[in-house]
Enzyme design. Structure first.
Site, PDB file in Angstrom:
ATOM      1  N   CYS A  93       0.831  -1.216   0.000  1.00 31.17           N
ATOM      2  CA  CYS A  93       0.000   0.000   0.000  1.00 31.17           C
ATOM      3  C   CYS A  93       0.860   1.258   0.000  1.00 31.17           C
ATOM      4  O   CYS A  93       0.741   2.110  -0.898  1.00 31.17           O
ATOM      5  CB  CYS A  93      -0.943  -0.028   1.202  1.00 31.17           C
TER       6      CYS A  93
HETATM    7  N1  NAP Z   1      -4.154  -4.010   5.458  1.00 33.41           N
HETATM    8  C1  NAP Z   1      -3.641  -3.327   4.448  1.00 33.41           C
HETATM    9  O1  NAP Z   1      -3.783  -2.101   4.361  1.00 33.41           O
HETATM   10  C2  NAP Z   1      -2.872  -4.021   3.366  1.00 33.41           C
HETATM   11  C3  NAP Z   1      -2.565  -3.308   2.215  1.00 33.41           C
HETATM   12  C4  NAP Z   1      -1.835  -3.933   1.195  1.00 33.41           C
HETATM   13  C5  NAP Z   1      -1.422  -5.246   1.370  1.00 33.41           C
HETATM   14  N2  NAP Z   1      -1.721  -5.906   2.520  1.00 33.41           N
HETATM   15  C6  NAP Z   1      -1.266  -7.283   2.647  1.00 33.41           C
HETATM   16  O2  NAP Z   1      -2.390  -8.111   2.419  1.00 33.41           O
HETATM   17  C7  NAP Z   1      -2.318  -9.286   3.234  1.00 33.41           C
HETATM   18  C8  NAP Z   1      -3.581  -9.379   4.072  1.00 33.41           C
HETATM   19  O3  NAP Z   1      -3.648  -8.211   4.886  1.00 33.41           O
HETATM   20  P1  NAP Z   1      -4.884  -7.898   5.841  1.00 33.41           P
HETATM   21  O4  NAP Z   1      -4.623  -6.564   6.437  1.00 33.41           O
HETATM   22  O5  NAP Z   1      -6.154  -8.165   5.139  1.00 33.41           O
HETATM   23  O6  NAP Z   1      -4.623  -9.018   6.969  1.00 33.41           O
HETATM   24  P2  NAP Z   1      -5.565  -9.471   8.137  1.00 33.41           P
HETATM   25  O7  NAP Z   1      -6.675  -8.467   8.292  1.00 33.41           O
HETATM   26  O8  NAP Z   1      -4.696  -9.713   9.317  1.00 33.41           O
HETATM   27  O9  NAP Z   1      -6.183 -10.846   7.606  1.00 33.41           O
HETATM   28  C9  NAP Z   1      -5.393 -11.980   7.436  1.00 33.41           C
HETATM   29  C10 NAP Z   1      -6.262 -13.114   6.912  1.00 33.41           C
HETATM   30  O10 NAP Z   1      -5.468 -14.278   6.789  1.00 33.41           O
HETATM   31  C11 NAP Z   1      -6.057 -15.375   7.546  1.00 33.41           C
HETATM   32  N3  NAP Z   1      -4.920 -16.078   8.154  1.00 33.41           N
HETATM   33  C12 NAP Z   1      -4.039 -15.589   9.059  1.00 33.41           C
HETATM   34  N4  NAP Z   1      -3.061 -16.477   9.306  1.00 33.41           N
HETATM   35  C13 NAP Z   1      -3.319 -17.550   8.515  1.00 33.41           C
HETATM   36  C14 NAP Z   1      -2.686 -18.804   8.297  1.00 33.41           C
HETATM   37  N5  NAP Z   1      -1.572 -19.132   8.975  1.00 33.41           N
HETATM   38  N6  NAP Z   1      -3.234 -19.675   7.410  1.00 33.41           N
HETATM   39  C15 NAP Z   1      -4.367 -19.359   6.747  1.00 33.41           C
HETATM   40  N7  NAP Z   1      -5.028 -18.178   6.917  1.00 33.41           N
HETATM   41  C16 NAP Z   1      -4.500 -17.295   7.785  1.00 33.41           C
HETATM   42  C17 NAP Z   1      -7.003 -14.721   8.532  1.00 33.41           C
HETATM   43  O11 NAP Z   1      -8.202 -15.464   8.722  1.00 33.41           O
HETATM   44  P3  NAP Z   1      -8.403 -16.622   9.785  1.00 33.41           P
HETATM   45  O12 NAP Z   1      -7.443 -16.346  10.900  1.00 33.41           O
HETATM   46  O13 NAP Z   1      -9.839 -16.531  10.174  1.00 33.41           O
HETATM   47  O14 NAP Z   1      -8.074 -17.880   9.028  1.00 33.41           O
HETATM   48  C18 NAP Z   1      -7.436 -13.464   7.776  1.00 33.41           C
HETATM   49  O15 NAP Z   1      -8.526 -13.737   6.926  1.00 33.41           O
HETATM   50  C19 NAP Z   1      -1.039  -9.135   4.068  1.00 33.41           C
HETATM   51  O16 NAP Z   1       0.000  -9.842   3.473  1.00 33.41           O
HETATM   52  C20 NAP Z   1      -0.765  -7.654   4.030  1.00 33.41           C
HETATM   53  O17 NAP Z   1       0.600  -7.338   4.172  1.00 33.41           O
HETATM   54  C21 NAP Z   1      -2.450  -5.331   3.512  1.00 33.41           C
END
Ligand code: NAP
Length: 318
Positions: free
Chosen positions: A137
């Site tokens: 981001c």
């Molecule tokens: N947030 C941002 O602004 C943003 C922007 C750009 C890119 N990103 C990237 O996008 C990705 C997701 O970000 P997010 O902010 O959406 O993260 P998040 O809110 O922490 O969500 C993570 C997701 O992954 C699942 N999860 C966590 N550990 C897991 C595992 N070991 N195995 C399978 N599922 C797992 C969780 O669901 P359950 O625990 O229910 O399975 C949840 O659905 C990250 O790599 C982040 O760096 C984020």
């Protein structure tokens, strides 16, 4: 272009902030059917009960890598924390290698065998790749703010970034703790942040990036200080940005420094401010972006659309 009526797409990590935004976007997509969404925590629960944009009967499922590969969908979006993508990629490589994979994490952003999908800057490098790494981001904001002046730089751009706390995901930490963030600004990873390395790698110049988290939920302000080889007038710089982003519906060049409160919940980036230092060899430019949309889900959908042979902006309001 002759495209099938509908493609099947699954989201791995669909409970998270970016997965939730992607469900919202795909629910309104005319050519994509949401085939599965995975979450361990919400397994068995109806998506419609968690996401008001989705009205079907789909439920979250807890799916390991082999179960995801066995779904046999056209495309999978990985919205997992960093470091978790590999088993899913390996299972899809083995079971159905022509599956389009869009990975939102940093895991493949430095892997040249993956396409790095920041469409406004890299779409001329897209050549049918099925493995697509979605940019960070902050990294999206930095690259869009720097790119028009790349050939004029006299030194590393200095990037002061402030993000809403949704950027830290849902796993509890200081950086997404509203109590600790109240009346506060939290500096972190002040050198060598993964997005600093990502931008330096993609643009081919060193950059200096200092991230901070603020008490708002979503949206990034990226203030970039750029030293120039030759003096340039403000209007020359504005013209460079306007030319570079002419015909790019998701990048808006504005006169005044943009405010993050105005882009939260929207799909584009605003770039403006353009403030010259005396002598006209230093300019400060400000970019704002919704980290969950153009910083993640919207950009993933641009990449998904392109990889499926659809118009890049299908189902992206602009
Ligand atoms: N947030 C941002 O602004 C943003 C922007 C750009 C890119 N990103 C990237 O996008 C990705 C997701 O970000 P997010 O902010 O959406 O993260 P998040 O809110 O922490 O969500 C993570 C997701 O992954 C699942 N999860 C966590 N550990 C897991 C595992 N070991 N195995 C399978 N599922 C797992 C969780 O669901 P359950 O625990 O229910 O399975 C949840 O659905 C990250 O790599 C982040 O760096 C984020």
């Amino acid at each position: 272009m002759n495209v099938p009526q509908s493609f099947t797409v699954g989201i791995v990590g669909a409970r998270g902030y970016t997965g939730t935004e992607l469900i919202r976007l795909l629910a309104a997509h005319p050519h994509i059917e949401l085939a599965f969404v995975s979450s361990r925590e919400l397994a068995g629960q109806r998506v419609a009960d968690h996401n008001d944009a989705y009205q079907g009967e789909l439920r979250y499922e807890s799916l390991d890598a082999d179960a995801v590969a066995a779904k046999g969908v056209d495309a999978v979006v990985l919205a997992l924390p960093n470091g978790k993508a590999e088993p899913f990629v390996a299972a899809l490589d083995a079971a159905k290698p022509d599956t389009v994979i869009v990975d939102l994490s940093a895991d493949y952003r430095f892997d040249n065998s993956w396409y790095y999908g920041l469409p406004e800057l890299t779409r001329n490098r897209y050549d049918g790749q099925k493995r697509i790494s979605n940019p960070g981001c902050y990294a999206t904001a930095m690259q869009l703010a720097i790119a028009p002046l790349l050939s004029q730089l006299a030194g590393p751009p200095t990037c002061f970034g402030v993000s809403g706390w949704s950027g830290a995901g849902t796993t509890p930490s200081d950086k997404n703790n509203p109590e600790l963030l109240r009346d506060n600004l939290m500096p972190y990873a002040l050198t060598n942040h993964v997005h600093e390395r990502e931008v330096a790698t993609q643009l081919g110049v060193p950059v200096e990036f200092m991230p901070h988290v603020a008490p708002h939920f979503r949206g990034i302000t990226m203030t970039v200080n750029l030293w120039l080889q030759q003096p340039l007038k403000r209007e020359e710089i504005v013209a460079l940005y306007e030319q570079r982003y002419a015909g790019e519906p998701l990048v808006e060049v504005v006169d005044e420094a943009p405010w993050v409160s105005r882009i939260a919940g929207t799909h584009g980036v605003q770039i403006g401010g353009f403030t010259m230092a005396p002598g006209n060899k230093r300019v400060v430019v400000v970019a704002t972006i919704d980290n969950l949309l153009k910083g993640a889900a919207t950009q993933a959908l641009q990449n998904l659309n392109r990889a499926l042979g659809l118009d890049e902006l299908t189902a992206i309001p602009h």
